[in-house]
Scaffold this active site. Sequence first.
Site, mmCIF file in Angstrom:
data_model
loop_
_atom_site.group_PDB
_atom_site.id
_atom_site.type_symbol
_atom_site.label_atom_id
_atom_site.label_comp_id
_atom_site.label_asym_id
_atom_site.label_seq_id
_atom_site.Cartn_x
_atom_site.Cartn_y
_atom_site.Cartn_z
ATOM 1 N N ASN A 33 0.833 -1.201 0.000
ATOM 2 C CA ASN A 33 0.000 0.000 0.000
ATOM 3 C C ASN A 33 0.864 1.247 0.000
ATOM 4 O O ASN A 33 2.027 1.222 0.413
ATOM 5 C CB ASN A 33 -0.930 0.029 1.227
ATOM 6 C CG ASN A 33 -0.191 0.184 2.538
ATOM 7 O OD1 ASN A 33 0.316 -0.786 3.086
ATOM 8 N ND2 ASN A 33 -0.130 1.402 3.049
ATOM 9 N N CYS A 34 0.279 2.333 -0.532
ATOM 10 C CA CYS A 34 0.910 3.648 -0.466
ATOM 11 C C CYS A 34 0.055 4.504 0.466
ATOM 12 O O CYS A 34 -0.633 3.984 1.340
ATOM 13 C CB CYS A 34 1.040 4.263 -1.854
ATOM 14 S SG CYS A 34 -0.536 4.464 -2.706
ATOM 15 N N MET A 35 0.066 5.822 0.280
ATOM 16 C CA MET A 35 -0.664 6.697 1.197
ATOM 17 C C MET A 35 -2.179 6.535 1.093
ATOM 18 O O MET A 35 -2.894 6.722 2.067
ATOM 19 C CB MET A 35 -0.288 8.158 0.932
ATOM 20 C CG MET A 35 1.107 8.528 1.397
ATOM 21 S SD MET A 35 1.489 10.265 1.103
ATOM 22 C CE MET A 35 0.315 11.055 2.196
ATOM 23 N N THR A 36 -2.673 6.171 -0.101
ATOM 24 C CA THR A 36 -4.125 6.149 -0.294
ATOM 25 C C THR A 36 -4.647 4.854 -0.886
ATOM 26 O O THR A 36 -5.843 4.627 -0.867
ATOM 27 C CB THR A 36 -4.565 7.291 -1.232
ATOM 28 O OG1 THR A 36 -3.927 7.103 -2.507
ATOM 29 C CG2 THR A 36 -4.182 8.637 -0.669
ATOM 30 N N ARG A 37 -3.773 3.993 -1.417
ATOM 31 C CA ARG A 37 -4.258 2.846 -2.174
ATOM 32 C C ARG A 37 -3.648 1.541 -1.695
ATOM 33 O O ARG A 37 -2.471 1.486 -1.359
ATOM 34 C CB ARG A 37 -3.910 2.995 -3.666
ATOM 35 C CG ARG A 37 -4.250 4.333 -4.248
ATOM 36 C CD ARG A 37 -3.810 4.397 -5.683
ATOM 37 N NE ARG A 37 -3.796 5.766 -6.172
ATOM 38 C CZ ARG A 37 -3.445 6.114 -7.391
ATOM 39 N NH1 ARG A 37 -3.063 5.205 -8.248
ATOM 40 N NH2 ARG A 37 -3.466 7.373 -7.763
#
Length: 671
Positions: A26-30
Amino acid sequence: MSANEELASELLRHLGGPGNVAGVENCMTRMRVTPVDRSLIDERAIRSLPGVLGVVDDDTYQVVLGPGKVTKVTDAFRRELEDAGASAGDAEALAARGAAIKSAQKQRNNTPFKNFIRKIANIFVPLIPALIGAGIVAAVRGLLVNWVTVGTAPEFVEAVVPALTVIGSAFFAFLPIFAGINAAKEFGGTPALGGAVAAIIVFAGITDVQYSLPVLGDIVLAPGQGGVIGAIFAAGLCAWLERTLRGKIPDAIDILVTPTLALLISGLATIFVFMFVAGNIATAIGTGAIWLLDNSGLLAGFVLGGLFLPLVMLGLHQALIPIHATLIEQVGFTPLLTILAMAGAGQVGAALAIYFKLKRNTSLRTTIKGALPVGILGVGEPLIYAVTLPLGRPFLTACLGGAVGGAVAGAFNQFAGAFGATAIGPSGWALLPLLQSDNGQGYAILAYVVGLIAGYVAGFLITFFWGFTPALLAEHNADEDEYGAATRQGADAPAAAAAASGPVQGAGSEMRASAGQRIDILAPVEGRVINLSEVEDQAFAAGTMGDGFAVEPVSGDFRSPVSGTITALFPTGHAFGVTTPEGLEVLVHIGLGTVDLHGEGFELHRAEGDLVEAGDLVVAVDLDAVRGRVRSLATPVVVLNGGAFQIVERRTNGGAPLTVQAVGASSSVGR
């Protein structure tokens, strides 16, 4: 089971199960999933899950969840995978198959230019948390310095300022070393060697090195000259030398010779070439950007603010990261970031216009309500991929709104004074603590906020008046949700039968409710009727799906609460939806966390498309087998299209627990 764990479980199921997941991160939003077989993914079901703000089918399959939530859901998702109990061999096989599919998926974007941009992004993205943290500390330090300057600050504030100066400045002073470490990783070298050769750039003793070049004359180097650009050049060369030497040097002396030669050669190149060349490139970038904004800030802001989101979608925005870093090194802040951030303001304004324009599209309006807060804070992916981009034209009007905001921010730079961000990463209102300018932080905040407001207003007005053609408006301004979609996909046979018999209309026909017409909603199961607010689930308790009531069941026979057509019936039996001839849409969700049972203890007595009368048995549940394995058996009953049917009476003892009334003259529901 928490809401995040339930969402993770649902996502895993709709992504094709544990066997279809080769990897997840995951990244910051996804949440980014590497699927084995994309054909097994039920995208419609994923989009309909509460908490999912959108999906992006790219190199990986990306589920947009928003900041904070994405980490919790991804962690729960990983635990679900671990609990599935795949063997190491199976995992390796899945990883290999997933890698092959991912490779094929990436082939369309496999160009040297895009690959280089990805490498540049991978160098800087891991540094963003430190950039943000150090930037905010530096901003707080600036505020305290202003307090000390006016002479009203307590003594302890004066004492803490030097410490904050060190904390806020140290990372930026040694940023080239971190860039060198990450660059070595990306270019296939040893991270420590990349950091070692990049450290030359910031080493104070570099001032002792002086040399002459033809035409250019004497060259005097200064610590930090060349910055992150020089560090990337140096670490890239060091990694290439290391890879080249490996295998050519005998194993017995490889550990001594290879790192020594790689560091020595790349170090000499850094001192005598890269620092000078990169220093001039960095100076040119800083001078050029400031000149552009000083002389044509309004026009440049319009173009940059309008084109930034298309650049983001193509991945080309990542090429700007080293430019931002260079500007921060050169002038203390990057004025480009504050202009580019206006693109998100255009999206927020456009989303608000869509919300007011599509008053009957309940699903899209719910998505907007969920995505707006994070959009205002600067995370624009949910609004882009779940709202404006799928609609097409509103995405373009949103870009125009961003262009107007960018023009306003650019005008401030041109006519009043440059301002920008001291770190990269945040945008929207989250960028406020990182703003700075030569005119003071107050001016920077004022200019930025005015630009944001201009972007909001322009995005709203342009989208509201020019964002929809008549055909686009007619297509999307209807009650639209997962159960409505299931209804329209419904069964033509029930619709035809309804047309022939008259009393019940099918999914494809237009359903109308006369103004003031009342419909009773019965309890679907025997038990105690409670308010939705008492349900131990945030989405139902807060009325996110709609208003209604819940029942604590004492029987396992779950029946239709109204007469109409079954427009949704999950294979697990844990939920079903019924649409009445008048267009009232009712959801029955049997218990909380029951989806995890995968149908165990549930027996379906009806199918999607069946015509039912109020009280007809739809699902039979073995309560003794289910109780104790789920979070709760409380069964929410929700009116999905509350905009068309107003609740006019509630009862807890005897009769129908809920009575609704059609709103408006000949209220049209469905299509």
